[in-house]
Structure formats: structure tokens, C-alpha cells
Design a protein around this motif. Structure first.
Motif, PDB file in Angstrom:
ATOM      1  N   ILE C 133      15.919   3.161  -1.669  1.00 25.38           N
ATOM      2  CA  ILE C 133      16.454   2.430  -2.832  1.00 25.38           C
ATOM      3  C   ILE C 133      16.306   0.922  -2.623  1.00 25.38           C
ATOM      4  CG2 ILE C 133      18.151   4.278  -3.261  1.00 25.38           C
ATOM      5  CD1 ILE C 133      20.358   2.225  -2.513  1.00 25.38           C
ATOM      6  N   LYS C 134      16.067   0.524  -1.358  1.00 22.20           N
ATOM      7  CA  LYS C 134      15.932  -0.899  -1.031  1.00 22.20           C
ATOM      8  C   LYS C 134      14.484  -1.260  -0.710  1.00 22.20           C
ATOM      9  CE  LYS C 134      18.062  -4.287   2.125  1.00 22.20           C
ATOM     10  NZ  LYS C 134      18.992  -4.376   3.269  1.00 22.20           N
ATOM     11  N   TYR C 135      13.771  -0.332  -0.071  1.00 19.09           N
ATOM     12  CA  TYR C 135      12.401  -0.594   0.378  1.00 19.09           C
ATOM     13  C   TYR C 135      11.439   0.266  -0.432  1.00 19.09           C
ATOM     14  CZ  TYR C 135      15.227  -2.379   4.214  1.00 19.09           C
ATOM     15  OH  TYR C 135      16.176  -3.038   4.952  1.00 19.09           O
ATOM     16  N   PRO C 136      10.792  -0.301  -1.451  1.00 20.54           N
ATOM     17  CA  PRO C 136       9.929   0.504  -2.338  1.00 20.54           C
ATOM     18  C   PRO C 136       8.830   1.255  -1.595  1.00 20.54           C
ATOM     19  CG  PRO C 136      10.269  -1.715  -3.228  1.00 20.54           C
ATOM     20  CD  PRO C 136      10.838  -1.711  -1.848  1.00 20.54           C
ATOM     21  N   GLU C 137       8.326   0.695  -0.483  1.00 13.92           N
ATOM     22  CA  GLU C 137       7.248   1.400   0.228  1.00 13.92           C
ATOM     23  C   GLU C 137       7.741   2.727   0.797  1.00 13.92           C
ATOM     24  OE1 GLU C 137       8.739  -1.319   1.119  1.00 13.92           O
ATOM     25  OE2 GLU C 137       9.090  -1.440   3.275  1.00 13.92           O
ATOM     26  N   ALA C 139       9.836   4.744  -0.798  1.00  6.32           N
ATOM     27  CA  ALA C 139       9.737   5.689  -1.912  1.00  6.32           C
ATOM     28  C   ALA C 139       8.329   6.265  -1.976  1.00  6.32           C
ATOM     29  CB  ALA C 139      10.108   4.988  -3.220  1.00  6.32           C
ATOM     30  N   LYS C 140       7.346   5.379  -1.761  1.00  7.43           N
ATOM     31  CA  LYS C 140       5.937   5.806  -1.765  1.00  7.43           C
ATOM     32  C   LYS C 140       5.664   6.799  -0.626  1.00  7.43           C
ATOM     33  CE  LYS C 140       1.388   5.180  -2.556  1.00  7.43           C
ATOM     34  NZ  LYS C 140       0.961   6.100  -1.520  1.00  7.43           N
ATOM     35  N   LYS C 141       6.146   6.474   0.558  1.00  7.70           N
ATOM     36  CA  LYS C 141       5.916   7.358   1.705  1.00  7.70           C
ATOM     37  C   LYS C 141       6.544   8.733   1.490  1.00  7.70           C
ATOM     38  CE  LYS C 141       5.457   4.061   5.528  1.00  7.70           C
ATOM     39  NZ  LYS C 141       6.168   3.452   6.662  1.00  7.70           N
ATOM     40  N   LEU C 142       7.753   8.750   0.922  1.00  7.69           N
ATOM     41  CA  LEU C 142       8.426  10.031   0.679  1.00  7.69           C
ATOM     42  C   LEU C 142       7.646  10.869  -0.327  1.00  7.69           C
ATOM     43  CD1 LEU C 142      12.136   8.840   0.628  1.00  7.69           C
ATOM     44  CD2 LEU C 142      11.206  10.604   2.153  1.00  7.69           C
ATOM     45  N   LYS C 143       7.110  10.201  -1.349  1.00  7.37           N
ATOM     46  CA  LYS C 143       6.314  10.906  -2.355  1.00  7.37           C
ATOM     47  C   LYS C 143       5.077  11.534  -1.706  1.00  7.37           C
ATOM     48  CE  LYS C 143       4.481  10.086  -6.955  1.00  7.37           C
ATOM     49  NZ  LYS C 143       3.973   9.060  -7.874  1.00  7.37           N
ATOM     50  N   ASP C 144       4.430  10.748  -0.838  1.00  9.48           N
ATOM     51  CA  ASP C 144       3.250  11.271  -0.141  1.00  9.48           C
ATOM     52  C   ASP C 144       3.615  12.461   0.745  1.00  9.48           C
ATOM     53  OD1 ASP C 144       1.901   9.245  -1.345  1.00  9.48           O
ATOM     54  OD2 ASP C 144       1.698   8.000   0.448  1.00  9.48           O
ATOM     55  N   PHE C 145       4.751  12.335   1.432  1.00 10.79           N
ATOM     56  CA  PHE C 145       5.197  13.426   2.306  1.00 10.79           C
ATOM     57  C   PHE C 145       5.438  14.705   1.498  1.00 10.79           C
ATOM     58  CE2 PHE C 145       9.126  15.642   3.603  1.00 10.79           C
ATOM     59  CZ  PHE C 145       8.631  16.315   4.701  1.00 10.79           C
ATOM     60  N   ARG C 146       6.067  14.556   0.339  1.00  8.86           N
ATOM     61  CA  ARG C 146       6.318  15.730  -0.499  1.00  8.86           C
ATOM     62  C   ARG C 146       4.995  16.357  -0.973  1.00  8.86           C
ATOM     63  NH1 ARG C 146      11.686  15.973  -3.285  1.00  8.86           N
ATOM     64  NH2 ARG C 146      13.095  15.215  -1.661  1.00  8.86           N
ATOM     65  N   SER C 147       4.058  15.515  -1.367  1.00 13.10           N
ATOM     66  CA  SER C 147       2.765  16.027  -1.835  1.00 13.10           C
ATOM     67  C   SER C 147       2.057  16.787  -0.721  1.00 13.10           C
ATOM     68  CB  SER C 147       1.868  14.872  -2.300  1.00 13.10           C
ATOM     69  OG  SER C 147       2.498  14.166  -3.332  1.00 13.10           O
ATOM     70  N   LYS C 148       2.125  16.235   0.471  1.00  9.82           N
ATOM     71  CA  LYS C 148       1.473  16.884   1.610  1.00  9.82           C
ATOM     72  C   LYS C 148       2.115  18.241   1.882  1.00  9.82           C
ATOM     73  CE  LYS C 148       0.801  16.045   6.414  1.00  9.82           C
ATOM     74  NZ  LYS C 148       1.414  15.272   7.506  1.00  9.82           N
TER      75      LYS C 148
END
Lengths: 165, 165, 165, 165, 165, 165, 165, 165
Positions: C133-137, C139-148
Motif C-alpha cells: 500500500i506504500k511501495y507500488p513496486e 504491488a507489481k511484484k505480488l501481481k507477478d507472483f500470482r500470475s506465476k
């Protein structure tokens, strides 16, 4: 190749050793089935899509096995009006009590037909019983299966009685 | 009107008497929020859509309360990478143990931050703590709240000691 | 060397095999962390001091794992307004049910964000979600992890379907 | 006024109706005591300070009652080597099972002498038994109390037998 | 040879591997003790006689360990006003939950100071704490033991921190 | 007046409302009985003496009801080789689960014939079944009782079917 | 060959390793018995027939062991007024708690004399105690067995005391 | 009058307030049913006969509700190969956990489709889902019912949102 009547889903490939017992029973009873991995949490869209399209693809009963929070059967039931059989799996520190409660305690209107913990075989027999209301030959097969079970158990009882003498 | 930072969801309007305690705490702490009914089983598409779009709509923390099989928090967590706080609610014969297990025993990769049974207040305080890492004024407010709690409790202890004399 | 954002505490070095899974996830996600042994009962002053000074030292999320009576996460939460994630550990005759109840059933005002029994991995993912919620990057990493995760699971499902044919 | 030998602590004033039963027993047995509210989570410094200074202030036994996560007795035990008696209190959805596990399952080296759920009376009797190893007159009082209990119960049994005839 | 201050009883010789840990702690702390097998159900007269004569023989604390129905500590407590410490033992299908409930849930007037399941070590430390109210040198020994525990744990924490770098 | 064949014991007069249901059944079945209060913990000598002399006084079955730690049935069984029927009573926070475990989980050699929680009626029917192996008229009475139960239930079923139409 | 007084039934041959302990005790005590496999679910007619004819065939006590849903003892009790002893067996994920509840929680009028989980030995001792009200020589044998148990345990206690010196 | 497709059985007329909710749902969905009292223990022959003849009489799904030991659904399943839905009922000290375990933990080959504790409504909806594989109009009705539920819940959510503003 025959169109599947039963869909077997599990939340993880680690559930396969238990869930393939359902497949084995269906094979013995001559019921066509398909088996997929589909997680309520890790593949939510696939799970929803699978459930929503199951009836139109000819599926008549769904079997879903999951451990721990075990939302799979409930999430599938939310997306279809086909009968959904839930198999709570033993895993983790709570050894399946969590999965049992998560599977069976569904809110009104969205039932899951729950079998015992790790009860994949019974999920398949229950699927056969459900199909038996539509396919009379399945009623016959189930009757034969029960008779065979009786004979086997009676034979074992005789062996036990002899041993004791 | 301010854009909500916290979304509070519950599976049924019968959950409102407990869940609105979360809203009351957020109001006291000056956090904007929105509150909706959204069932994992009876409104699955709405629930998925709400969770998927929460981050882009500016929501930073989600709170979800549900009883019995209590899939709501887990299903929301499946559709967002925002922190999701789960409130297991006491209802039915198992009185919340089912909801606790269903909410907390999530599979790896899809966590739910679970608070105690009927712990809606703590869900809100936890939301404030999470927001405090980004909004320094919230850290200040939480410190003040803790100090006030201490003073109240110390006052009560003094009353108790006097009573005994 | 980077200042740690997450502090991982455990009550005993026997908890390390589970708790270091949290560290591994944080490392994968590029989050700096520190790891300490700090018992609520055997090192109470250190525990209180650690918690009290965590925010000023730049820590933003605390993860605490303990088994049996499992007071660690609660005691840490008493001394900080940072979000505290509790990991109930399986140990002893009650196999983690005791630790789960001790960790999650906190009184109003002092929440512990509880994950499943032995859920150290999920504690780390939850920490990442909070940081997102503080570090937008993040959020990006979590999205990538979920996709993987999705791709891996879909691949396994395909293998399963082929095997069955 | 006499210096207290026993300190009774509770996490909240809502615990008073149960915990004052301990005070009543001590009063009957002629033991001086003091009673305070002191929460492990909401007043952690006071709790630590109270426990640390108890022995030097002449306290010989501590009784601590708390519900739900119920860390109070354990936290007190962490700060003193006096015997600490824990009273798990029934409250919330888990009705005291949580408090029992949180109180009794302490790690090696920091014991809590746990009595039954809501067992405040027994906490006081146990305190008397502990004091009886040092104060011979307490051994005498406990013996008298037991004899009186026996006579009362035997009298009730006689009434029951007569009623039946 | 020194007269024993502590009596350790167990319901069966199969309980010895756990219960001798209590003996080891007492030996380390310099407390004389005696150890016997004495079943509430299989040696009821011996158990009653042992408890009744314990105080006059100079015993000051009793420790009783038993599994399953685990009546031993309660039956001993019925025959003495000395403090009785109960150790619920893990055995059988219920793995100690039965023994915990049977030991801790005593009726008013006959308390058992219950420690955790298989908590024989803590039973011994609790015995030492009780004795410390009468024997000042024991208070000193307990303080030293706590300090040593702290140093050991802090050392382990340092090793852990280095490993991570 | 007839010599009693069955002895009914309970740990406290507060157990009477449940335990007198056993007396009522025995009266209906024409079995002479006696009823006493006898606590394993508060009247241990009386309890032992009662159990030891029961057979020689002509008692053939013992029924013992107790709640919480519920040692009564087990302690009686330790002092007699007559069949002892245990009735776990619902009381306190654990609502009878404690009493059930304490009553049923007896060590080898000292059995307690346990009935359901608050199952005082069934304790009496079980006593009748036991007596029926010696007194043929009791077998006849039990058969009549079962037939009557069947007729009553079938009548109720008929009423239900009519109502529905 | 002697006519059996006790019938031992079990739901599956996998229950034999536990249930034959009952047979061994009966053999030692000189009680004739018969042992059969008879499932409430897989051989319902045989089970009903066996129970219905047991009394006329001279059987005086029935012992039934089953795991999981464990309906066997209850179904047998439904078809006879002989005393039925139920042995809940540990099996499956719930490890016998399910079988305990299914066996002990019988409705009024149809009692099952339940022993501990896997308590086959105690089922046999209980059968002997029941028979002892009719056969005086059994009362003598049980007394001798108890005396022998006492001597063995006292001998073990002496060995333990010596070891410690 | 229409031949019933669903048979609803309950162990006692005290179960009617819960079980008639199943009847109400079936009526709403236009399914003909019959309702009877039939106890596994008190009317075992009737129960067996009812189950054995159900299929030939045109019944396609059976619903059985029972509390405590709750053998009814399992005993019915033993005598038919029709799908049997079990409703564990909350009653007695264990409040339905006993009935849940007794109903769901069936042995392989004899499944019971278990719904939540007191889940009579869901038993009826599950019966409808099962019938929907044979009767296409039932699939339509279920779909309409789900849509209606969604609209009602969405309406409630809107009311809640407005209230908050």
C-alpha cells in the motif's frame, strides 16, 4: 471417447493420491469422468468458469477435494446448480477438521454434499448413487457392488471364526 | 466526500451488528470507509469484481466478516493483492470455530490476516496499524488511543483498589 | 547494507525451520528483514524493547512465531502500533491449536494479524501485501507472483489431464 | 493495615464478578491480599513492574485471571519467580478453552499453576495450600475447612436418602 | 541422607520417561525428592495413604503425573492440603486433552496446580517457586536459573543474526 | 423394605435434577435402589468405603454421576469389581466434554461403563439390561418397554403424516 | 465345546488387532466367547439377526468395536436388550473422537456401555464384572486379578525407588 | 395426489421444527415429498424396511435428520443405494458435533451426503440439485432461485450503503 459425466477437481497436485481413489471407483463403475487441478484461491477464474459451464458440457455431478481452509467445493457450488460433492482432505496441523468445517457448514441455498475426511471413494459412490436416479443400470451396478461387499465380509468373518477355534 | 481507504464486506445483513463495530472504530480514527454485503456463495461475481477493482479505486485495506463456512475473506484475497483482514463470526452450532478455521487456514500465497471470533473492532484497529506505515498521522492517533486506554484502565484499577479497602 | 523493513521474531531456535520460510519469501520478494530470537517469557525485557523501538528504527511490519501458549505476537503488539503478524506454530501435544487460540483471540485494541498454523510463508506474503500500500513496486511484484503461481498450477493440471487419458 | 501476602490481578474490570470469589475465599481464610486490574496488553509496563517488585513488597503468591488470549498469568510469570496461579476465564465465542490453553501451555522454565476455567475459588485455596508450607496455622485452617465441607456434604446426603424413602 | 521435600508420583512406569524430567530439574536445583508409582485406580489405598501422611513425613509439595482419565493428581489432592501439582500426560488417542481436562477441572475446595501436557519440567520449576516462599536460597537459585536462560537465548539470537548476514 | 440392587451416587446435590431421572427409570422398572451424595474429592473415605462394601451389601450395579473433572465413577470402580456405570454431567465452561473424557478414558483393568453426557436415564436402562442376565423377568420388562416405545413413536409418525396432507 | 457367553463383533477385519485383546482377556478369565465381523452398514441384516438371536442362543454380554461413524454398537443395541459394550476405535483423521461420540451419545432407552478409545481390554473386564453378578466365581477371579495387578505395580514402584538412590 | 420423490425422515418428533424447513423448501420448489418419524434405534425394522422399499416406491432422494449419536442417515444408507442426505441436528451437550461426526464419517461404500448442522434447508436444496440432473425444469427453478437470492442480497447491500452515508 465418451463425454465425462463427473468432474473431479482438487486444489493442488498434492491432493492427487487421495483424490484418484474417486477416479478409480468411477472407472470400476463404468462412469466417464475428467480430473483437473483448480484452486479456489490460486485459480479463481478458472474455477468459476469450470463450474459455470459444467452443466452445458454434460457434466452431471462435481467432486471437489481440498484441505485446510478448503473453499474449493463451496466456491464451485456458488457457480453451478449441479450437485457438488465435497471431500475434506487431511493436511496441516488441524488434520482435516478445518477442511470438514469449511466444506460442510455452507450457508442456506448453496449446499455441498460432504463426505468424510479423505473420503474420496465415498464421493465417487455418492456420485454413482446420484446418477442411479437417472440411469437404471447404475442402480443395478450399485446393488451388485453391495452384494459383493457382503460376500467378501462374510467370508472374512468365517475365516476369523475358524481361526479362533 | 472522501474516497474510502477501507472496504468492509460481510456475507449477510445479519452480520451487521458485529461488523458495524469496525465501522465505528474507523470513524473514530478518522478513516474513510465503505460497507457492503457481498457473499462468496450468493454473490460470487460481485465479490470477485469488488476485490479485483479495489486497489484501482483507492481502497488500501479490505475487511471481510463471515460466519460458518466463512469463505468470504479467502475468496476476496484470491482476487486482490491488497491486505485482507478476516473476521470469523460466531453463528450456528459451531459458534465460530468453523469460521475461524475457514478464515485462517489459507493456502500459501493467499494470506488472510485473521482476527479473533467476532473481532470486528480489532479488524479496524489492525487496518489503522497497516495504514500507519504510510500515513504518519495515523501512527500518532494510534499512540494517543493506546495512552487513553491505559489511563482508563489505570483509573478503573484505582477504583477497584479503593473499593476493597 | 539496507535497513530492514520487516522484523521476524521467534520464541526459540527450534522454531527456525518453520520461521525461515518467511525469510526466504521476503528475500525472493526483495524485502530487507532481520531475524531474532526473542521470547515473551524468557526474554521479556528484550522483547518489549525490540517492539517499542521497531518503528523508529524503520521497521514497518513485525512477524512473530511461537508455539504452545504462544504469547510472543501478543506481547509484541502490546508494545508497538506497527502491524504485527502472528504465526502459531505446531508443537507439543495440542499441535498448534493452543498457539492459534493464544495468537488470534486478542482483546480489543491490540490486534494480531494471525495466519494459519505453521503459516510462515503466508506471514511473509501478508507483510508484502501490507507494504504494497506504500511501495507500488511491491504491488507489481505480488501481481507477478500470482500470475506465476497460476501458470504453474495450470501446467500441472494439464499434466494431470494427459496422464488420465 | 496488614501487608498483603497475595496479589490478585485481572485483565479487565469485567473479570471482577469471577475474580472477587478468590478474594472472598482469602478473606475467609484470613489471608491479606490486594486486587488490581493489570492487562498484559493494555498495561504491559505496569504488569511487568508489578510482577518484578512483588517479592520485595512481601507478596508470596500471585493470582492472575484473564479470558480469551489470556496472556496475563504468563506475562506475570515471566517477571517473577514467585508462584503464579492462572485462572482461565470463560468469555467470547470459545468460552474459555482459548484461555485455558493460553494459560497452561507455558514453555519450560516459566510455569503457571493453572486451575479450572472460572476457577477463582480454587486459585485462592491453592494459594492457601502454598502458604501452608510456611505458615503452620494455615495448614490447620485448611484441615478445618475440609472437615466442614465433609460434614456439610454428609448432611446433604442424609437429607437425600430420607427424601427417597 | 536428606529427607525429601517433594514427592513425585506417576500412575504407571510407562510415565517415567516424562516424569523423570521433573526429578532432573529438582536435582539440578538441589531439592531432595522421592519418586513412586501410585495409581489412583490400581493402588487406591496406597495412593490415599501416601497423600495423607505426606505432610507429617516432611513433604511440602507433591507432583503427580498421569495420562488419559488422569485421576491421580485429583485423588491425591483429596487426601492432603499440601499443594499438588498435576502433570497431564500425552497418551492414547486423545493425546493428553483428556488428561488435561481431568486434571485441571477440579471442584471448588480441592485445587490441582496444573501445568502443560507433558510439562514435568515446569512442575518441578513450580515446586521450586513454591518452596522459594519459605527457603530464601531457592529464590536466589531461581533468579540465577532465569539469568542463565536469558544469556543462552541471547547468545542463540546473536548466532542467528550472524548466520543471516 | 426391599434391599437395594442398584446404588446411585452423585458428587454434589446440584447433580440431583439429572441423576434422579435414573431413579425414576429404576422405579418404573421395579428395581430397588438407594441414592447418595458421595464426592471422590470431598468425601474420599466414604466413597471408598461405599464401593468396597457394595457387593457384600447386595448391590449389583453402581451408577455414578459427576461433572467437570468427574473422577467419581473411576474412583468407585477402583474399589469394587461390580459393574460401575458412569454418567458424565454437563456443567461448567466445557459443558460435559471434560466429564466425558474423565469418565470414559479409564486405564486397563478398571473399566467404567460410560453413557452419554447427562445420560442418567440410559444409565438406569443399562443397569436393567445388566440385571436382565440374572433376573429373567427383567428381560421381559425391557422387551415390553421397547415395544411400548415403538408403538408410541409409530403413533407420532402417523400423526405427522396426517398433518402434512 | 462350551457355548459362548460373550459375543465380540467388529465392523472390519482391520479392527482385529485391537479387538482380539478383548478375546485374550476373556480367555484368561475363563469366559467362553465367539468373535465375528459384522458391519452395521455393509452387513446390516446379519448384524440385526445376530443381535436379535443372541439372548436365546445363550449370549449374555455383547462387545462391539468400530471406528469412524461407528454405528455398530448402537445398531446392535437397537436389536437386543442384552448389555452391549461399545469400543470406539481409533482410525481415520479424527482418531477415534468421532467413534467415541457415535458410540456413547445414544438416545434414551437404547444405552451402549462405552469404554475408552481402543479400550478392548476394558470391554472384556467390564463383561467379566457384569457376569460376576450372576457367577460368583467370576467375582473371585476379578478380585484375584486386581490383587495381582497391585502386587506387580508395587514391585515396579520398589524398583523405581531403588534406582533413584 | 402426486407420488413423493423425496422422503424426509427424522429420529424423533422433537426434530420437527428443524426438519420441516426441508419440507418447506421442497414445497416451494414443487417437489412432492413424504415425512416420517423413524428411529435407527427405536424403530430399526421400520427404518430398514422404509429404506429397502424406497426406490421401488418411486422415491429418488432420502433426507434423514438426527441428533447426538445420529445413526439414522447411516442406517438408511445401509439399506438403499438411493442418495441419502444426512442432516446432523444440534441437541444435547455436544451441540451437534457428535451428530456431524456420526453422520459424515461413513465407511467406504456407504456414503451419506452430509450438510451442515441443522442444515435442513440445504438438504432440500441439495435434493433439488440431485433431481435436476433428471428433471430439466428443476435446473431452471434452481437457476431462478439463485437469481432471486442475488437480487435480494444486492438490494440489502444498497440499503446498507445508503444508511452509511
Amino acid at each position: 471417447m465418451e463425454k465425462p459425466l463427473v468432474g473431479i477437481l482438487m486444489g493442488s497436485d498434492s491432493d492427487l493420491p487421495i483424490m484418484e481413489k474417486a477416479a478409480e471407483v468411477l472407472k470400476e463403475m463404468g462412469i466417464s469422468y475428467e480430473m483437473e487441478i483448480s484452486s479456489a484461491h490460486r485459480l479463481p477464474e478458472k474455477t468459476a468458469h469450470y463450474a459455470k459451464t459444467a452443466r452445458e458440457r454434460g457434466i452431471e455431478v462435481l467432486i471437489a477435494g481440498a484441505g485446510m481452509a478448503a473453499h474449493l467445493a463451496g466456491v464451485i457450488a456458488a457457480h453451478t446448480t449441479l450437485p457438488v460433492i465435497g471431500v475434506p482432505l487431511k493436511s496441516g496441523a488441524l488434520e482435516g477438521v478445518d477442511a470438514l468445517y469449511s466444506t460442510v457448514q455452507m450457508p442456506p441455498g448453496i449446499p455441498v454434499a460432504t463426505v468424510g475426511i479423505d473420503g474420496a471413494k465415498n464421493a465417487a459412490y455418492l456420485a454413482c448413487e446420484i446418477l442411479s436416479i437417472k440411469y437404471p443400470e447404475m442402480a443395478k451396478k450399485l446393488k451388485d457392488f453391495r452384494s459383493k461387499t457382503k460376500r467378501t465380509l462374510q467370508q472374512k468373518s468365517k475365516v476369523l471364526k475358524k481361526r479362533k477355534t
